[in-house]
Write a protein that holds these residues in place. Structure first.
Motif, PDB file in Angstrom:
ATOM      1  N   ALA A  31       0.826  -1.207   0.000  1.00 13.97           N
ATOM      2  CA  ALA A  31       0.000   0.000   0.000  1.00 13.97           C
ATOM      3  C   ALA A  31       0.859   1.255   0.000  1.00 13.97           C
ATOM      4  N   VAL A  81      -5.404  -2.617 -11.882  1.00 12.86           N
ATOM      5  CA  VAL A  81      -4.946  -1.296 -11.482  1.00 12.86           C
ATOM      6  C   VAL A  81      -4.989  -0.398 -12.713  1.00 12.86           C
ATOM      7  N   SER A  82      -5.625   0.771 -12.554  1.00  9.23           N
ATOM      8  CA  SER A  82      -5.829   1.633 -13.724  1.00  9.23           C
ATOM      9  C   SER A  82      -4.869   2.814 -13.767  1.00  9.23           C
ATOM     10  N   LYS A  83      -4.087   3.006 -12.690  1.00  5.87           N
ATOM     11  CA  LYS A  83      -3.123   4.120 -12.690  1.00  5.87           C
ATOM     12  C   LYS A  83      -1.766   3.617 -12.184  1.00  5.87           C
ATOM     13  N   ALA A  96       2.577   1.702  -3.353  1.00  7.18           N
ATOM     14  CA  ALA A  96       1.647   2.174  -4.385  1.00  7.18           C
ATOM     15  C   ALA A  96       1.415   3.674  -4.256  1.00  7.18           C
ATOM     16  N   LEU A  97       1.224   4.129  -3.031  1.00  5.09           N
ATOM     17  CA  LEU A  97       0.986   5.557  -2.808  1.00  5.09           C
ATOM     18  C   LEU A  97       2.172   6.387  -3.298  1.00  5.09           C
ATOM     19  N   ARG A  98       3.372   5.935  -2.994  1.00  2.00           N
ATOM     20  CA  ARG A  98       4.567   6.675  -3.436  1.00  2.00           C
ATOM     21  C   ARG A  98       4.696   6.691  -4.948  1.00  2.00           C
ATOM     22  N   SER A 142       0.318   4.866  -7.776  1.00  2.00           N
ATOM     23  CA  SER A 142      -0.283   3.679  -8.380  1.00  2.00           C
ATOM     24  C   SER A 142      -1.442   3.162  -7.548  1.00  2.00           C
ATOM     25  N   GLY A 143      -2.234   2.310  -8.173  1.00  2.00           N
ATOM     26  CA  GLY A 143      -3.281   1.607  -7.437  1.00  2.00           C
ATOM     27  C   GLY A 143      -2.726   0.351  -6.803  1.00  2.00           C
ATOM     28  N   VAL A 144      -3.426  -0.127  -5.772  1.00  2.12           N
ATOM     29  CA  VAL A 144      -3.015  -1.363  -5.101  1.00  2.12           C
ATOM     30  C   VAL A 144      -4.211  -2.307  -5.013  1.00  2.12           C
TER      31      VAL A 144
END
Lengths: 262, 320
Positions: free
Chosen positions: B101, B142-144, B104-106, B109-111
């Motif tokens: 998580a 994941v879309s981003k 992904a935030l860094r 991105s999506g998780v």
């Protein structure tokens, strides 16, 4: 000294109800009754215990992000003994994923002011268990998560994490984000007095503009993940059920042998 | 072919089974590059190579053991920068999910957590998840950003697939946040000699009907005859009869073994959430109306104190 604790809670569909997806593949909240996530009751309980065990002046605020009915979850936490509540509610929040939710929570926690955030280990609907870690990353403060015991003294939070392979003692300076497990201690039931007192406690409502969040940072269309399909699991075909007449164990062994488990 | 990062869960260089399963899944999406951190990281290379890792990025530092989660996120972020992978796969342990998580935030991105299957798709990896106490199966992607996906144990068969497994030192600079949460002590859990609950092919669980800590010996005896892990329902754990680390259910472990044997467990939704994806389900319960019987492939309505010991004896006899 004073200590400001913010407890993040979630209003979830009752797990014993018949949970479904809506047409947009988000959770259908109209179909099932909602309630304060059971795992968040442990977070409220630990916040109250920290408050009761402290010589400092402690204020416990409960915070939720959710639809209008989510006020029920706040009311429950207030009746347990929390001092005040914040409800972040906005139509644009529908379908927000964990990454987006952590943004909203982080902005709300910062606006509320905090020394310690206490969360449950996971929600009982999504069960991802990632929001406390995401919140710590967003806030830039230590995470002290999945604790079965927690205490705060002199600006330091300490806790015990019972992991798969080891038990760890953890320590961090405040401000910090803590999450607690269902092993942290039974949550109290609201007393009649608590329920009456809760009616008079303040519940603030904030929307996205109060938090300086753009609508294109949250919601289903801006989520970082896409659910492409959701299919109901086919009902299991009825199995064989036998009554033990003295040979039940042997019959079961026969079945297991037939399935090549023995 | 695009590279896929696989986070390696290991104990002093001994790679745990869920990581080997991840390598199998990773090969469907790209070329697996493993990231092994902490004491013994270099010792993982041979095993990882046997299972398809084309490259093994290693970094040893005391920070991984001395501080919680963040040093590992820093290292994975460095690995992503070095490799530009098509996806990052992490085992779905409690810590694995937190690492995924934050990473992904860094990355912006999506998780996706707790995938039970993974396949290549036109727009990136598609993950299968089992949700609402396994009442629904979803497919998500994941879309981003770079997809970060955690995968549950027992989601794929371990397959040998020899690859180069070239070891390279990963260069990691720890962030200011890395030392925020100190691990002041660590007490390893005493090994029972039984398989890990979430990794076991067979799980034998006891519930309220076991009626006492001392009676769990008969559950353990059955487990040992089958080479199984021991689980417990929340009722049994809350009563103090068995440790929380063995709890199967919504607030405990979720298991998906080949065979699940529930003894004296009624099958409340919270328990079902943790075991409903088991391949074969067997229950022993006195109460013919217990909801667990709705799930079973084979059920015995009877007293577990009669049925379980008889079954244990029969298993031992048949195994000789």
């Amino acid at each position: 000294m004073s200590l400001r604790i913010v407890v993040t809670v979630k209003y979830v569909p009752d797990a014993t109800g018949d949970r479904h997806f809506a047409d947009d593949l988000t959770v259908d909240r109209d179909d099932v009754d909602g309630l304060l996530s059971e795992l968040d009751e442990y977070a409220v309980e630990q916040a109250l215990q920290i408050s009761e065990n402290s010589d400092d002046d402690v204020e416990v605020t409960v915070l939720t992000v959710g639809p209008v009915d989510a006020k029920d979850a706040l009311r429950k936490a207030l009746s347990m003994g929390a001092d005040k509540a914040i409800h972040v509610e906005d139509d644009d929040l529908h379908g927000t994923d964990a990454i987006g939710t952590s943004l909203v929570l982080a902005k709300a926690v910062e606006k509320a002011g905090y020394d310690l955030v206490v969360s449950g280990m996971a929600s009982t609907d999504g069960t991802m268990g990632v929001v406390p870690a995401l919140l710590a990353e967003r806030l830039g403060v230590p995470q002290v998560t999945l604790l079965s015991e927690v205490s705060v003294e002199g600006g330091v939070v300490k806790g015990r994490r019972d992991g798969d392979s080891a038990t760890e003692q953890l320590e961090a300076s405040l401000p910090a984000v803590v999450s607690v497990t269902d092993q942290s201690g039974e949550a109290r039931y609201p007393s009649f007095k608590g329920i009456m007192a809760a009616k008079k406690k303040p519940v603030q409502s904030w929307d996205l503009s109060d938090l300086d969040i753009d609508e294109d940072e949250v919601g289903l269309e801006n989520a970082y993940t896409v659910v492409e399909s959701a299919t109901e699991r086919p009902a299991r075909t009825a199995g064989t059920i036998v009554k033990d007449e003295g040979e039940g164990g042997k019959q079961l062994a026969e079945f297991l042998a037939g399935q090549k488990f023995i | 072919m695009a590279e896929v990062l696989v986070y390696v869960d290991h104990v002093d260089g001994a790679v745990r089974k869920p990581t080997l399963e991840l390598l199998t899944l990773a090969r469907r999406v790209g070329e697996p590059v493993a990231v092994a951190l902490g004491g013994g990281a270099g010792d993982t290379a041979a095993t990882l190579a046997e299972h398809g890792a084309v490259k093994v990025l290693t970094h040893e530092a005391a920070e991984y053991a001395d501080y919680l989660v963040v040093p590992k996120v820093d290292a994975l972020q460095a690995a992503v920068a070095a490799v530009s992978p098509a996806a990052v796969l992490v085992p779905s342990s409690a810590e694995g999910k937190e690492i995924a998580a934050r990473l992904a935030l860094r990355l912006g991105s999506g998780v996706i957590t707790d995938a039970v299957d993974l396949e290549a798709g036109d727009e990136g990896p598609v993950a299968t998840q089992s949700v609402f106490a396994a009442a629904f199966t979803t497919k998500s992607r994941v879309s981003k950003g770079t997809p970060v996906i955690t995968v549950k144990p027992n989601s794929a068969a371990v397959e040998a697939a020899p690859a180069a497994g070239a070891v390279e030192a990963l260069s990691v600079t720890f962030s200011a946040a890395a030392t925020g949460t100190k691990v002041t002590s660590r007490t390893p859990r005493e090994s029972t000699g039984r398989p890990e609950l979430t990794e076991a092919a067979i799980v034998v669980s006891g519930g309220r009907g076991v009626n006492g800590a001392e009676n769990f010996a008969i559950i353990e005896a059955l487990a040992d005859s089958l080479g199984a892990a021991v689980g417990a329902s929340r009722a049994a754990v809350d009563a103090g009869w068995y440790p929380h680390t063995n709890q199967v259910g919504q607030t405990g472990k979720s298991v998906s073994p080949q065979l699940y044997i529930a003894s004296g467990i009624s099958g409340a939704i919270q328990h079902r959430a943790g075991m409903q994806t088991s391949k074969t389900i067997v229950a022993i319960n006195k109460d013919a109306e217990a909801p667990i019987f709705e799930l079973v492939d084979y059920g015995v309505v009877g007293d577990l104190f009669d049925v379980v010991p008889q079954l244990t004896e029969e298993v031992k006899t048949r195994k000789g």
